[in-house]
Every structure is written in structure tokens, then in C-alpha cells.
Design a protein around this motif. Structure first.
Motif, short mmCIF file in Angstrom:
data_model
loop_
_atom_site.label_atom_id
_atom_site.label_comp_id
_atom_site.label_asym_id
_atom_site.label_seq_id
_atom_site.Cartn_x
_atom_site.Cartn_y
_atom_site.Cartn_z
N THR A 134 1.99 6.67 -2.13
CA THR A 134 0.54 6.82 -2.07
C THR A 134 0.15 7.57 -0.79
O THR A 134 0.95 7.67 0.14
CB THR A 134 -0.15 5.44 -2.06
N ASP A 189 4.87 4.03 -11.65
CA ASP A 189 4.53 5.01 -12.68
C ASP A 189 5.42 4.75 -13.88
O ASP A 189 6.64 4.93 -13.82
CB ASP A 189 4.74 6.43 -12.16
N CYS A 231 3.12 2.32 -2.20
CA CYS A 231 3.50 2.95 -3.47
C CYS A 231 2.80 2.28 -4.65
O CYS A 231 2.18 1.22 -4.52
CB CYS A 231 5.01 2.88 -3.66
N ARG A 232 2.91 2.94 -5.78
CA ARG A 232 2.43 2.40 -7.06
C ARG A 232 3.49 2.70 -8.12
O ARG A 232 4.25 3.67 -7.99
CB ARG A 232 1.10 3.05 -7.47
N TYR A 276 -1.53 6.57 1.46
CA TYR A 276 -1.67 5.61 2.56
C TYR A 276 -0.31 5.19 3.12
O TYR A 276 -0.24 4.38 4.04
CB TYR A 276 -2.41 4.35 2.08
N ASP A 286 0.80 -1.22 0.00
CA ASP A 286 0.00 0.00 0.00
C ASP A 286 0.84 1.28 0.00
O ASP A 286 0.30 2.38 -0.12
CB ASP A 286 -0.92 0.03 1.23
#
Length: 277
Positions: A68, A59, A56-57, A70, A54
């Protein structure tokens, strides 16, 4: 900062620090810090994502993992001093060659992770950002829109240099007085190339305080000025005041006297506007 070859767990903490404070982490950025093959660094990032999905994402455009809303510290304590140690603002643990080094430097600015990372992104991407700010002249929280272009570490305090829409000019903002930060957005505000004061380099001269006797003056020259009569700093105009503060140099030698002030600014009246305030 010299590269380090420290181990896997330390690199995982570095991944988390960069995510929390810089807003993103990439293999290229880690390669600037660690003498480790790129494949290993990619595995480090993948391991962090697997353990804390939760945070990071990925790119594709930036070729980086992006923090993120969160994100929370898991491997670190989430303290700004950890980020400083990583990027080299303070001596990093494990890089002291077995010699004890104790620093009494303490941050005088309460730096928030979300605020710092949003501003970091805005600087990196040339965007503007909405903030709530307080100042001594206006201590009540009020909205401002700024385009930041540089962080400034001035002793224990941290600032950001930015164009301010309200002031219609470039200003220094204390990070500890920023109460709220929104996500960066595209902007047409002036950038660093338009910051004339920032792009002007001046010569700031410091000398022993004129109220010292001959022996005291020689002591201060040897201690603070490498034995010279005067030390010359080539410094960006808005940073001159921070150098003066950090060196504890007197501007008005009649009211700012030894032993509190051992150095003095040479010919302060000759300095351009903005160099002392």
C-alpha cells in the motif's frame, strides 16, 4: 540463488523486503527463496500482516499481498542493499558457510522504494508508467511515459530497459535519474518482443591490451581470461557497453592505455551500432 532454511524472523524480513521493493509477496515467491513448507510460509505472511496491517492488502486475483502507499519499513532498514541480498544480487548474510566474505560493491544509484516497486509491477504486468526523468542532455525534470520490461544491474548503477513514448523507441533509463513514478496503467506500447536490439545477441571479444609486453600480457591472460588469448561474451546488444565498462576494457587503445586499461575490445569497429554507446 540457493534456497535457505533460515528462521522465522529472517523470513518475516523477507516478506517486508518483497513488499517494499517488488510491490507484492506471495507464498510461491517465498517458496523460491526458502526450503520451508507452504503452510509455514502462509503463516509468515499472516504474521507480518497482523504486526503491520497498513503495509499491504490481499489481492485475490494475484493471490498475493500487495503493498500500500502507506507501507514503511518496520523489520528492515528499508535499504535497497537488503533487497539485493535477498534476491541474490549480492552475497546474502547467513549463506557464507562460516567463511568471511567482504564486498566493496556499493550502489552508485539512489534507488527509491516506491519507484522501484512501481516499475517492478509494470514489468511484471506488462503495463506503462508515467515518470519524471532527468538526463545529461536534458537535466531538468520532464515527463515521460515508458513501458519497462527489464532491470539492468551494471556494476554500481541500476537501469531499466523500456519503450519510451517521447523517443518512440527503446532506451535505458538510470533509476537514479527518475524523480517521480505514477501507478502503472494498461498500455498498447510495444513490449519486449519488439525490442530488436535487446533481442539481438552479439559476440563481444576482449583481449589483453596490445600495449602490454609479453610477460604482462601473459599475466592478464591468466588473471582475466582464464589463460586464453581472448574471451568471448555472448551478450544482448544494449548490454555490451556495460560489459565493457565493468571489465575496464579499452575501445581506443591509443588514448586508453595501461595500467588503467589492461583489456581491450577486439575490432570495436566491427561491432554493430549501439554496442559501444
Amino acid at each position: 540463488m540457493p534456497k535457505s532454511s533460515i528462521g522465522h524472523q529472517e523470513r518475516l524480513r523477507a516478506v517486508e523486503n518483497l513488499l517494499l521493493w517488488a510491490g507484492q509477496v506471495s507464498r510461491a515467491r517465498l517458496a523460491e527463496l526458502f526450503e520451508v513448507h507452504g503452510t509455514v510460509l502462509s503463516r509468515d505472511m499472516a504474521a507480518h500482516v497482523e504486526s503491520v496491517p497498513d503495509n499491504c492488502r490481499y489481492d485475490l486475483t494475484a493471490r498475493a499481498y500487495i503493498v500500500t502507499p502507506y507501507a514503511r519499513p518496520h523489520l528492515t532498514e528499508g535499504k535497497f542493499e537488503e533487497y539485493e541480498g535477498l534476491v541474490g544480487s549480492l552475497p546474502a548474510k547467513g549463506l557464507r558457510a562460516g567463511v568471511q566474505l567482504v564486498s566493496i560493491q556499493q550502489n552508485g544509484t539512489d534507488v527509491k522504494r516506491w519507484s522501484f516497486s512501481r516499475i517492478h509491477i509494470a514489468i511484471r504486468e506488462g503495463k506503462q508508467i508515467d515518470i519524471e526523468y532527468r538526463s545529461l542532455s536534458n537535466p531538468v525534470k520532464h515527463p515521460r511515459t515508458i513501458r519497462p520490461h527489464a532491470f539492468i544491474q551494471a556494476g554500481p548503477r541500476w537501469h531499466v530497459r523500456a519503450y519510451c513514448g517521447m523517443a518512440e523507441g527503446f532506451r535505458d533509463f538510470n533509476l537514479g535519474r527518475i524523480a517521480r513514478v505514477e501507478d502503472p496503467v494498461a498500455t498498447e506500447m510495444p513490449g519486449p518482443e519488439s525490442d530488436r536490439e535487446w533481442n539481438r545477441v552479439i559476440e563481444l571479444r576482449l583481449r589483453p591490451h596490445p600495449h602490454l609486453n609479453r610477460e604482462q600480457e601473459q599475466l592478464v591472460r591468466d588473471e582475466c581470461l582464464a589463460g586464453t588469448v581472448m574471451r568471448v561474451f555472448e551478450v544482448r546488444l544494449p548490454l555490451s557497453k556495460f560489459v565493457i565498462q565493468a571489465r575496464g576494457a579499452a575501445i581506443d587503445v591509443d588514448t586508453q592505455a595501461p595500467p588503467e586499461y589492461l583489456l581491450a575490445v577486439y575490432e570495436p569497429e566491427a561491432l554493430p551500432h549501439g554496442a559501444l554507446l
